[in-house]
Design an enzyme around this catalytic site. Structure first.
Site, PDB file in Angstrom:
ATOM      1  N   HIS A 268       0.876  -1.189   0.000  1.00 54.58           N
ATOM      2  CA  HIS A 268       0.000   0.000   0.000  1.00 54.58           C
ATOM      3  C   HIS A 268       0.906   1.230   0.000  1.00 54.58           C
ATOM      4  O   HIS A 268       1.645   1.441  -0.947  1.00 54.58           O
ATOM      5  CB  HIS A 268      -0.908  -0.106   1.233  1.00 54.58           C
ATOM      6  CG  HIS A 268      -2.062   0.847   1.277  1.00 54.58           C
ATOM      7  ND1 HIS A 268      -2.410   1.664   0.246  1.00 54.58           N
ATOM      8  CD2 HIS A 268      -2.975   1.096   2.263  1.00 54.58           C
ATOM      9  CE1 HIS A 268      -3.474   2.377   0.586  1.00 54.58           C
ATOM     10  NE2 HIS A 268      -3.830   2.053   1.814  1.00 54.58           N
ATOM     11  N   HIS A 307      -2.308  -2.135  -9.856  1.00 59.41           N
ATOM     12  CA  HIS A 307      -3.257  -1.529  -8.921  1.00 59.41           C
ATOM     13  C   HIS A 307      -4.515  -2.379  -8.904  1.00 59.41           C
ATOM     14  O   HIS A 307      -4.933  -2.886  -9.937  1.00 59.41           O
ATOM     15  CB  HIS A 307      -3.588  -0.100  -9.362  1.00 59.41           C
ATOM     16  CG  HIS A 307      -4.175   0.715  -8.266  1.00 59.41           C
ATOM     17  ND1 HIS A 307      -5.502   0.659  -7.935  1.00 59.41           N
ATOM     18  CD2 HIS A 307      -3.590   1.566  -7.392  1.00 59.41           C
ATOM     19  CE1 HIS A 307      -5.711   1.461  -6.921  1.00 59.41           C
ATOM     20  NE2 HIS A 307      -4.579   2.017  -6.560  1.00 59.41           N
ATOM     21  N   ASP A 363       2.739   5.680  -6.953  1.00 60.09           N
ATOM     22  CA  ASP A 363       3.986   5.579  -6.204  1.00 60.09           C
ATOM     23  C   ASP A 363       5.222   5.370  -7.065  1.00 60.09           C
ATOM     24  O   ASP A 363       6.337   5.403  -6.571  1.00 60.09           O
ATOM     25  CB  ASP A 363       3.896   4.431  -5.194  1.00 60.09           C
ATOM     26  CG  ASP A 363       3.056   4.838  -4.005  1.00 60.09           C
ATOM     27  OD1 ASP A 363       3.047   6.040  -3.707  1.00 60.09           O
ATOM     28  OD2 ASP A 363       2.411   3.978  -3.408  1.00 60.09           O
TER      29      ASP A 363
END
Ligand code: ACO
Length: 429
Positions: A268, A307, A363
């Site tokens: 995460h 994702h 990210d």
């Protein structure tokens, strides 16, 4: 038979049931009517990682993963990132509408005037070892805020809820910066009310002996954009944790600590830290093919890729990539960027990643920006937790106001031993 319904035949009994379809879902409790006999508990659905279970109704964030769309309260993320500020977006997420100038001024004033923390909290921070991970410090310290504001436990008092919301949004940057200064062995820097939300944060992080810290406006804006992009993302792991913990009605400080703990993991919010470690380990563009091979053989994952929801492109990743270039104009190019760009180019053309719909997520590039800003990798998830606090609080407030909200309590499929008698120690083999 209604058109908006599902007819299910239980082949065990031959009975057919009609289950209503509403908003593209069936009420899971209706499955309980499906029984083999009166003693049967009734059918449950099994969805251990919540791959296909709606856990709430929400009006906050909309995602269309197949088309790469992300909207806060209906406003596209691209427009907010370009035209708004983080505190304005925070207001939007929490209160449902963009603020008027007066509302925004009041909101910014309130947040700015809640940034200080009790001196005992500073002393509490001193108790951590010099090498404590800042996320560990942040999680524990936010939980400790609960003891400073015992009235926060009354979650039915909406005036208190408003006050705790302001405190949390305001104090997260302060605690985060203190965690960093603690790790660096540097004195804590108190908030500066003349500065913007991101500007004050970098002040508390980086101020040294100068009388007044002046944040670089380009870096300040870049940070504000990153905060906007990370502010909410509907029912992800940490937000679901916030709602789950919040459903037993504790104060929001411990619920935010739990949500931050969920964010900490590498699947995460810990992914940006893992991306930079991965890029550093690859070290050179020439090592990429070998690295990609090891990913395809299942030996490791390409961090910052993939994702649960986005199966086209993470719209935040595109904005972060543009922001990265602006930041590097000021800080100088981060050599890891070349490796990241080449990795992305190769992966987007590779059947393994294409067939699994694996694209860069938010990210993939955020870590290299944080590194260029001079942040150690251990601070990256903290940089995620600061803005996400707004999303957690918006979702928590929504949950509290949901009519008839109840404690969250999933079911299980029991696979353990059947009833057996206690075995005395002497008889155990
Ligand atoms: N690298 C290589 N292969 C991958 C990756 C990856 N990053 N992500 C998924 N896969 C593969 C899986 O091995 C699997 O392949 P298979 O069908 O041959 O077994 C397939 O793609 C589906 O993967 P799942 O793990 O089922 O996908 P899931 O939706 O459960 O996981 C997750 C999503 C956790 C984000 C995953 O893609 C991942 O681990 N990515 C790397 C970590 C990361 O970047 N996390 C940040 C997410 S964004 C955020 O939290 C802000």
């Amino acid at each position: 038979m209604g058109k908006d319904s599902l007819s299910v035949t239980d082949n065990r009994t031959g009975k057919t049931y009609e289950i209503p379809i509403q908003d593209g879902t069936i009420p899971a409790m209706d499955l309980r009517r499906i029984k083999v006999d009166d003693d049967d508990f009734g059918l449950m659905s099994y969805d251990s990682a919540y791959l296909n279970t709606a856990s709430c109704r929400s009006t906050i964030t909309y995602i269309d993963g197949d088309h790469g769309i992300l909207e806060y309260r209906g406003y596209p993320i691209e427009q907010l990132a370009e035209q708004s500020t983080f505190l304005e977006v925070a207001y939007l997420l929490l209160y449902g509408e963009l603020p008027t100038q007066d509302q925004l001024d009041r909101w910014v004033y309130d947040i700015t005037h809640h940034t200080m923390v009790h001196e005992n909290l500073r002393i509490f921070l001193d108790g951590f070892r010099y090498d404590a991970h800042p996320m560990g410090i942040l999680i524990s310290t936010v939980a400790a805020l609960s003891t400073f504001y015992p009235e926060a436990r009354n979650v039915n008092d909406w005036d208190s809820v408003e006050l705790q919301t302001q405190r949390l949004v305001a104090k997260m940057p302060t605690i985060s910066a203190f965690a960093y200064r603690h790790a660096m062995g540097l004195p804590y820097i108190y908030p500066d009310n003349d500065l913007s939300y991101p500007g004050n944060f970098v002040n508390m992080m980086f101020k040294m002996t100068e009388l007044k810290y002046k944040p670089n406006p380009i870096l300040e804006r870049a940070l504000d954009i990153l905060f906007i992009l990370h502010a909410d993302h509907e029912q992800n792991c940490s937000t679901s944790t916030m709602r789950m913990v919040g459903s037993s009605l504790p104060d929001p400080y411990v619920a935010v600590a739990a949500a931050a703990a969920a964010l900490y993991g590498p699947r995460h919010g810990g992914a940006n830290e893992a991306v930079v470690r991965m890029l550093t380990e690859i070290g050179d563009v020439k090592n990429i093919p070998e690295f990609i091979d090891s990913v395809k053989q299942g030996q490791r994952r390409l961090m910052g890729f993939g994702h649960r929801v986005y199966k086209n492109y993470d719209p935040r990743a595109r904005i972060v990539k543009e922001t990265a270039h602006e930041v590097f104009e000021v800080t100088g190019r981060n050599p890891l960027l070349d490796i990241a760009l080449e990795l992305e180019t190769i992966a987007l053309d590779d059947e393994y990643f294409v067939s699994r719909k694996l694209y860069p997520n938010v990210d993939f590039y955020s870590g290299i920006i944080y590194q260029a800003l001079g942040l150690p990798t251990t601070m990256f998830t903290v940089m995620f937790a600061i803005p996400r606090t707004v999303g957690w609080m918006a979702q928590w407030r929504e949950m509290l106001r949901e009519p008839g909200n109840r404690i969250a309590r999933p079911r299980q499929i029991y696979e353990g031993a059947t009833t057996r008698d206690y075995v005395p120690m002497a008889d155990r083999g």
